[in-house]
Design a protein around this motif. Structure first.
Motif, PDB file in Angstrom:
ATOM      1  N   THR A   1       0.804  -1.232   0.000  1.00 45.47           N
ATOM      2  CA  THR A   1       0.000   0.000   0.000  1.00 45.47           C
ATOM      3  C   THR A   1       0.832   1.275   0.000  1.00 45.47           C
ATOM      4  O   THR A   1       0.330   2.333   0.349  1.00 45.47           O
ATOM      5  CB  THR A   1      -0.927   0.045   1.234  1.00 45.47           C
ATOM      6  N   LYS A   2       2.089   1.173  -0.396  1.00 48.05           N
ATOM      7  CA  LYS A   2       2.969   2.336  -0.360  1.00 48.05           C
ATOM      8  C   LYS A   2       2.930   2.995   1.023  1.00 48.05           C
ATOM      9  O   LYS A   2       2.611   4.160   1.178  1.00 48.05           O
ATOM     10  CB  LYS A   2       2.619   3.339  -1.446  1.00 48.05           C
ATOM     11  N   PHE A   3       3.198   2.184   2.042  1.00 44.55           N
ATOM     12  CA  PHE A   3       3.278   2.631   3.433  1.00 44.55           C
ATOM     13  C   PHE A   3       1.957   3.197   3.941  1.00 44.55           C
ATOM     14  O   PHE A   3       1.933   4.132   4.740  1.00 44.55           O
ATOM     15  CB  PHE A   3       4.429   3.626   3.623  1.00 44.55           C
ATOM     16  N   GLY A   4       0.860   2.588   3.499  1.00 38.90           N
ATOM     17  CA  GLY A   4      -0.446   2.961   4.010  1.00 38.90           C
ATOM     18  C   GLY A   4      -1.140   4.054   3.237  1.00 38.90           C
ATOM     19  O   GLY A   4      -2.201   4.518   3.652  1.00 38.90           O
ATOM     20  N   ARG A   5      -0.589   4.439   2.115  1.00 34.63           N
ATOM     21  CA  ARG A   5      -1.231   5.489   1.327  1.00 34.63           C
ATOM     22  C   ARG A   5      -2.561   5.020   0.732  1.00 34.63           C
ATOM     23  O   ARG A   5      -3.516   5.763   0.672  1.00 34.63           O
ATOM     24  CB  ARG A   5      -0.289   5.944   0.203  1.00 34.63           C
ATOM     25  N   VAL A   6      -2.602   3.785   0.278  1.00 34.30           N
ATOM     26  CA  VAL A   6      -3.815   3.269  -0.352  1.00 34.30           C
ATOM     27  C   VAL A   6      -4.763   2.754   0.719  1.00 34.30           C
ATOM     28  O   VAL A   6      -4.394   1.922   1.533  1.00 34.30           O
ATOM     29  CB  VAL A   6      -3.488   2.140  -1.330  1.00 34.30           C
ATOM     30  N   ARG A   7      -5.984   3.229   0.694  1.00 35.69           N
ATOM     31  CA  ARG A   7      -6.986   2.809   1.667  1.00 35.69           C
ATOM     32  C   ARG A   7      -8.190   2.139   1.017  1.00 35.69           C
ATOM     33  O   ARG A   7      -9.129   1.765   1.713  1.00 35.69           O
ATOM     34  CB  ARG A   7      -7.425   4.013   2.497  1.00 35.69           C
ATOM     35  N   SER A   8      -8.190   2.006  -0.273  1.00 31.76           N
ATOM     36  CA  SER A   8      -9.275   1.293  -0.943  1.00 31.76           C
ATOM     37  C   SER A   8      -9.129  -0.209  -0.700  1.00 31.76           C
ATOM     38  O   SER A   8      -8.004  -0.722  -0.687  1.00 31.76           O
ATOM     39  CB  SER A   8      -9.245   1.554  -2.445  1.00 31.76           C
ATOM     40  N   PRO A   9     -10.224  -0.921  -0.520  1.00 27.91           N
ATOM     41  CA  PRO A   9     -10.133  -2.378  -0.452  1.00 27.91           C
ATOM     42  C   PRO A   9      -9.644  -2.918  -1.789  1.00 27.91           C
ATOM     43  O   PRO A   9      -9.841  -2.305  -2.842  1.00 27.91           O
ATOM     44  CB  PRO A   9     -11.578  -2.824  -0.185  1.00 27.91           C
ATOM     45  N   SER A  10      -9.000  -4.072  -1.772  1.00 33.83           N
ATOM     46  CA  SER A  10      -8.584  -4.702  -3.015  1.00 33.83           C
ATOM     47  C   SER A  10      -9.808  -5.292  -3.716  1.00 33.83           C
ATOM     48  O   SER A  10     -10.908  -5.356  -3.149  1.00 33.83           O
ATOM     49  CB  SER A  10      -7.570  -5.810  -2.744  1.00 33.83           C
ATOM     50  N   HIS A  11      -9.607  -5.771  -4.946  1.00 37.28           N
ATOM     51  CA  HIS A  11     -10.736  -6.341  -5.688  1.00 37.28           C
ATOM     52  C   HIS A  11     -11.234  -7.629  -5.049  1.00 37.28           C
ATOM     53  O   HIS A  11     -12.349  -8.076  -5.314  1.00 37.28           O
ATOM     54  CB  HIS A  11     -10.340  -6.587  -7.152  1.00 37.28           C
ATOM     55  N   THR A  12     -10.416  -8.241  -4.162  1.00 35.07           N
ATOM     56  CA  THR A  12     -10.849  -9.459  -3.474  1.00 35.07           C
ATOM     57  C   THR A  12     -11.420  -9.165  -2.091  1.00 35.07           C
ATOM     58  O   THR A  12     -11.842 -10.078  -1.400  1.00 35.07           O
ATOM     59  CB  THR A  12      -9.674 -10.439  -3.323  1.00 35.07           C
ATOM     60  N   GLY A  13     -11.381  -7.887  -1.681  1.00 33.33           N
ATOM     61  CA  GLY A  13     -11.937  -7.528  -0.385  1.00 33.33           C
ATOM     62  C   GLY A  13     -10.921  -7.362   0.728  1.00 33.33           C
ATOM     63  O   GLY A  13     -11.291  -7.202   1.897  1.00 33.33           O
ATOM     64  N   ALA A  14      -9.618  -7.390   0.390  1.00 29.79           N
ATOM     65  CA  ALA A  14      -8.591  -7.174   1.408  1.00 29.79           C
ATOM     66  C   ALA A  14      -8.619  -5.721   1.865  1.00 29.79           C
ATOM     67  O   ALA A  14      -8.861  -4.815   1.075  1.00 29.79           O
ATOM     68  CB  ALA A  14      -7.218  -7.537   0.864  1.00 29.79           C
ATOM     69  N   LYS A  15      -8.340  -5.507   3.152  1.00 30.64           N
ATOM     70  CA  LYS A  15      -8.474  -4.177   3.729  1.00 30.64           C
ATOM     71  C   LYS A  15      -7.245  -3.779   4.526  1.00 30.64           C
ATOM     72  O   LYS A  15      -6.462  -4.612   4.967  1.00 30.64           O
ATOM     73  CB  LYS A  15      -9.697  -4.138   4.653  1.00 30.64           C
ATOM     74  N   GLY A  16      -7.113  -2.465   4.731  1.00 31.12           N
ATOM     75  CA  GLY A  16      -6.116  -1.930   5.642  1.00 31.12           C
ATOM     76  C   GLY A  16      -4.739  -1.754   5.039  1.00 31.12           C
ATOM     77  O   GLY A  16      -4.483  -2.144   3.895  1.00 31.12           O
TER      78      GLY A  16
ATOM     79  N   ILE B   1      -8.325  -3.585  11.839  1.00 31.71           N
ATOM     80  CA  ILE B   1      -7.694  -3.893  10.552  1.00 31.71           C
ATOM     81  C   ILE B   1      -7.190  -2.649   9.838  1.00 31.71           C
ATOM     82  O   ILE B   1      -6.277  -2.712   9.021  1.00 31.71           O
ATOM     83  CB  ILE B   1      -8.698  -4.669   9.655  1.00 31.71           C
ATOM     84  N   GLN B   2      -7.769  -1.477  10.162  1.00 31.38           N
ATOM     85  CA  GLN B   2      -7.353  -0.231   9.524  1.00 31.38           C
ATOM     86  C   GLN B   2      -6.257   0.495  10.300  1.00 31.38           C
ATOM     87  O   GLN B   2      -5.683   1.464   9.801  1.00 31.38           O
ATOM     88  CB  GLN B   2      -8.558   0.710   9.374  1.00 31.38           C
ATOM     89  N   ASP B   3      -5.940   0.041  11.495  1.00 34.58           N
ATOM     90  CA  ASP B   3      -4.920   0.682  12.316  1.00 34.58           C
ATOM     91  C   ASP B   3      -3.536   0.196  11.915  1.00 34.58           C
ATOM     92  O   ASP B   3      -3.298  -1.011  11.848  1.00 34.58           O
ATOM     93  CB  ASP B   3      -5.171   0.384  13.793  1.00 34.58           C
ATOM     94  N   THR B   4      -2.628   1.116  11.667  1.00 38.57           N
ATOM     95  CA  THR B   4      -1.306   0.741  11.159  1.00 38.57           C
ATOM     96  C   THR B   4      -0.539  -0.150  12.126  1.00 38.57           C
ATOM     97  O   THR B   4       0.027  -1.174  11.735  1.00 38.57           O
ATOM     98  CB  THR B   4      -0.485   2.002  10.839  1.00 38.57           C
ATOM     99  N   ARG B   5      -0.497   0.230  13.397  1.00 35.74           N
ATOM    100  CA  ARG B   5       0.256  -0.576  14.365  1.00 35.74           C
ATOM    101  C   ARG B   5      -0.344  -1.965  14.494  1.00 35.74           C
ATOM    102  O   ARG B   5       0.386  -2.978  14.497  1.00 35.74           O
ATOM    103  CB  ARG B   5       0.279   0.123  15.730  1.00 35.74           C
TER     104      ARG B   5
END
Length: 311
Positions: A202-217, A235-239
């Motif tokens: 995700t380029k160090f968390g820049r991308v926040r869209s779910p993937s096409h398969t539904g992966a998140k965070g 799941i959305q928290d970086t740490r």
């Protein structure tokens, strides 16, 4: 398990249990914009020089043309990399990577370095001639970066229509570094490997869209995998996501067998090779971590690369 891949500005599937398939290229975030949806259409990356008002003289403009001659490419990459390392040194010693985003010299030089590597990824014959003209100390790292980029690009299906991606600025570089090291202490997974995975995903968390398969965070977990390895976190928290990734990699064989562990994370040998090449660069010189952190996000389209973030 995992696979929404954005390193070199591409994205794959997410935390899945089946082999990853080529999917549309995805986007990452900018260091200056708040979270927002960015649009991508299949228009080629600009190449005409554009110098923003107020830019520090002597720094490469964001869209300055990249040389196509191997000798000129080698000189440009050598000069840019040397300047970027000095700029990173200044940032680390006189700035504060624990707060805010990189200073303008780091941003512009990292972008120029990244655009050179992207050109070499797309032009293998030119890349081979360029390596021979680089100083010995830079030829190896250049081959690593181009090989990693080529591996990741092989997993991407260029987009042909309009697409939107949710992006946001990453946490400060040294805040992320503290998260990586905390996860390393807890699970024994090298922080450089975790950083390389996050860079690719995700380029160090820049991308926040779910993937096409539904992966998140920020580490792209499928909900089922998160339930097993997320340890009750967000799941959305970086740490939390980094601890979960280290937990999963450890359960899958790391640090004893990183190749096996990373293959579990994304069922692609090209992915595994790319992550390990980037991790090797970070291990060899921590300034490469700060450089990668400052690389921007591109989308691969049927009409060329499109940059969605940065100056």
């Amino acid at each position: 398990m995992v696979a929404s891949l954005v390193g070199l500005a591409v994205a794959l599937s997410g935390c899945a249990t089946s082999p990853s398939a080529a999917v549309p290229a995805a986007a990452g975030q900018t260091a200056t914009r708040p979270a927002a949806e960015q649009s991508a259409t299949p228009s080629a990356e600009q190449s005409a020089p554009q110098t923003p008002a107020g830019q520090v003289p002597g720094l490469p403009a964001p869209d300055v043309a990249i040389p196509t001659d191997p000798s000129r490419l080698a000189r440009s990459l050598t000069t840019t990399t040397a300047q970027l390392r000095r700029a990173v040194d200044d940032w680390v010693s006189d700035g504060d990577p624990g707060k805010g985003q990189p200073p303008e010299p780091v941003v512009l030089l990292a972008l120029h370095q990244q655009r050179i590597y992207r050109y070499l990824v797309r032009n293998p014959k030119v890349a081979a001639r360029t390596y021979a003209r680089l100083p010995k100390a830079l030829a190896g790292p250049a081959k690593d970066n181009v090989t990693a980029g080529r591996n990741l690009r092989s997993l991407v299906r260029p987009i042909s229509g309009a697409a939107k991606f949710r992006v946001q600025p990453p946490e400060p570089a040294d805040v992320l570094l503290s998260h990586f090291r905390r996860a390393e202490r807890k699970f024994g997974v090298e922080w450089e490997v975790l950083a390389a995975v996050m860079f690719v995903e995700t380029k160090f968390g820049r991308v926040r869209s779910p993937s096409h398969t539904g992966a998140k965070g920020p580490m792209q977990f499928m909900p089922g995998t998160w339930a097993a390895y997320g340890m009750g976190g967000d799941i959305q928290d970086t740490r939390d996501a980094l601890l979960a990734a280290a937990n999963y990699l450890h359960a899958s064989g790391a640090p004893r067998d990183y190749r096996r562990a990373l293959y579990a994370y994304n069922h692609s040998q090209a992915y595994v090779d790319a992550v390990l090449l980037h991790a090797r660069q970070i291990k060899q010189d921590i300034r490469n971590y700060y450089a990668y952190y400052s690389w921007q996000v591109f989308v691969v389209t049927t009409r060329g690369d499109r940059r969605l973030t940065g100056p």
